[in-house]
Design an enzyme around this catalytic site. Sequence first.
Site, PDB file in Angstrom:
ATOM      1  N   SER A 482       0.728  -1.189   0.262  1.00  0.00           N
ATOM      2  CA  SER A 482      -0.032   0.166   0.270  1.00  0.00           C
ATOM      3  C   SER A 482       1.054   1.200   0.041  1.00  0.00           C
ATOM      4  O   SER A 482       1.300   1.905  -1.052  1.00  0.00           O
ATOM      5  CB  SER A 482      -0.543   0.022   1.090  1.00  0.00           C
ATOM      6  OG  SER A 482      -1.573  -0.965   1.315  1.00  0.00           O
ATOM      7  N   ASP A 493      10.063   5.195  -9.835  1.00  0.00           N
ATOM      8  CA  ASP A 493       9.505   6.096 -11.417  1.00  0.00           C
ATOM      9  C   ASP A 493      10.470   7.590 -11.855  1.00  0.00           C
ATOM     10  O   ASP A 493      10.643   7.584 -13.297  1.00  0.00           O
ATOM     11  CB  ASP A 493       8.062   6.606 -11.378  1.00  0.00           C
ATOM     12  CG  ASP A 493       7.006   5.011 -11.405  1.00  0.00           C
ATOM     13  OD1 ASP A 493       7.683   4.292 -11.841  1.00  0.00           O
ATOM     14  OD2 ASP A 493       6.139   5.355 -10.781  1.00  0.00           O
ATOM     15  N   LYS A 507      -1.011  -4.015  -3.327  1.00  0.00           N
ATOM     16  CA  LYS A 507      -2.238  -3.898  -2.809  1.00  0.00           C
ATOM     17  C   LYS A 507      -2.450  -1.917  -2.974  1.00  0.00           C
ATOM     18  O   LYS A 507      -2.251  -1.859  -2.526  1.00  0.00           O
ATOM     19  CB  LYS A 507      -2.010  -3.851  -1.061  1.00  0.00           C
ATOM     20  CG  LYS A 507      -3.625  -4.277  -0.230  1.00  0.00           C
ATOM     21  CD  LYS A 507      -3.797  -2.591  -0.471  1.00  0.00           C
ATOM     22  CE  LYS A 507      -5.485  -2.580   0.076  1.00  0.00           C
ATOM     23  NZ  LYS A 507      -6.096  -1.301   0.243  1.00  0.00           N
TER      24      LYS A 507
END
Length: 739
Positions: A482, A493, A507
């Site tokens: 999460s 990224d 999740k």
Amino acid sequence: MKKTRTLFVKTSAFLSLSLFAAFPASATIPVAEIDAPFQARTFTQTQVTTSKQSLHQLLGRHYEKQRLNDDLSSKIYDLYLKSMDGTHSYFLASDIEEFEKYRLKLDDGLIKGNLDAPFAMYNRLQQRVTERLSFLLKQLPEKAKAYDFSTDEKLSLDRENVEWSESSEELDDLWRKRLKNSILNLRLADKEDDDIYELLSKRYHNQLNRTHLANEDDGFQVYMNSVTHAFDPHTAYFSPRNTENFNINMSLSLQGIGAVLQTEDEHTKVVRLVPAGPADKAGQLQTADKITGVGQGDEEIVDVIGWRLDEVVDLIRGAKGTTVRLEIIPSDANDLKTKIINIVRDEVKLEEQSAQKEIIEIPQGDKVLRIGVIDIPTFYIDFQGRQEGKKDFKSTTRDVERLVNELKEENVEGIIVDLRNNGGGSLDEALNLTDLFIDRGPVVQVRYSNGYVQVLPEHKNQKPGIVYDGPIAVLTNRLSASASEIFAGAIQDYGRGIIVGGQTFGKGTVQSVLPLEHGQLKLTQAKFYRVSGDSTQHQGVIPDILFPSLFDKEKIGESALDEALAWDTIRPAGYKSKRDFQQWLPVLRESHQARIETNPDFIYLHNQKELMTELRQRTDITLNEKQRKQEREDNKKQRLDIENKRRKAKGMELLTELKSDDNSEEKSSDKKKDAEKKESKNLTDSKDSNTEGKSSVEVDKETEEEKEPDALLLETGNILVDLMSLGKKPVTEQQQAQK
């Protein structure tokens, strides 16, 4: 939508309860008569209203729009059948043939408020359970005394896909073998036969009592969770009693042992440990362990196999400072052998979940580089303190910023952010923490059920500049979930740092809780996406450099859950990558591989993984007492050989035997605390929290040499140092060719 963002982002799935507040243990109940018929239950008008309300919310507000039709009805039917008898141990083939007429009618029943079909199936289950328990009780003790433990009989442990039994006689044979296995396990735990028969008789009588005391709420709970799980595994129905437990789980007033449980077949299974909670500190209870008995202090342990989850929770909860004794089947026990552990109940304090720092030293030629490590167990925040305007309210971001500045003053060369076992927490904290390392930019995208995509955080809420612009590595494992995945995904990224370790949980959904006439509905209403447009759902974050892991992905992680939402992509957010590590990854991986091929700790981990893979592939267990004893001895010898191979390579004293893990009481948890917690991070995928077993190699000397450093953390430091070195020089033609 703002309310959704204030929720803690959790990894727990299905019906799970936290063990925090104090409640009285279940009262003694009268003994049910063998063969006494189960009294059928029927649904109430309140449940009809609740089912209609739930259906309205599911169809109108769930993230993934589904139509109530025959396909959904069939899915609900399969999930309901699996939740009742996933091991094909109770129902007969004739029952299944009779039930088949309901497969395409459950949707009609939900629309009309008719719950006859699910209650008919539930009542039949209770009837079959009664029959099975009556059979076991009739075997004890006289028939069981005639059991022959010298034959080559085997008991199948993997029954999910077996054919349904055609007759009661077939089931009798299965349950006779199960009883035989229970007796054998207790024999190998050095219990006398008469004591074994008495214990098992009490166990089955208790289960029979609870079957007869089952009420309409129990049947409704099971069915409604099959309905909700047909949408996704994190959408769930909470009865009024389970609503109470859920609210306790979401609060910061935590008192008890700090664990989240769920029911799996007839056992109570550990889903997750609360960071810094009593169970986490003790280092003895692990994710995926199964609880078979509970005792208070020095009192006799109560067998809880077959008990309802809320009843087990009531026994485990208790006042701060009291001791609970748990009889467990460890997650790495291939023969269902149990052991007993002690945990002192306590309150989980926010400051104990705080981020911590340390410095590790990485040799580099004739120099030693100092690398800072920040361990973040959860994404926490003192909501009340923030709302009251306190200047010093605690939060992950505030603590990490302070630790980063301290590490900078100590002249570290780089920083490792350790997110192993971090199951998530406050979304705001994940955003704010990322902001410490990235200068103004989107961190995560949230796509809602209506297709609207929100980019977070809003630019106006970000502070200009960054707190730390030096080299970063993020260390993850399968239990990083999460909020951890949001942070790690953003760092990856942006090319801000390198991600190392294990593939994360996956999740990537957001839930909110909605009130109902009778209980609550936890509903998935949104989905997380990285700034690259990739979902964190199902797939998680895949590290740039993968470490070997002892986690079984077939059992742990979002991809292991029924009806988990799929991984997909949306348009990227407007962001600018800081650096592209792709050009260096081949070189980094080659250097990493060269190191671990001769690293005793990684060799040990590899050997452990091979052994555990071999054990997992065994789908049956022998009921021959001599063979079972030999298998246990062989297993202990394999573990001892693996441990001594590591110790020999590191110049350590060899062991003659492993510490016994029989049913002897473990030492009190408060004598271990931080030392045990630190040891649990060594070797066996480190912070993998022993989900698949601490190495099970515990030395037989309490005053063993000083605790060894975390092998995975040291290797992460080596990788970060390699990256720093590559960043200071151009890529050679040979390195380019290796890409």
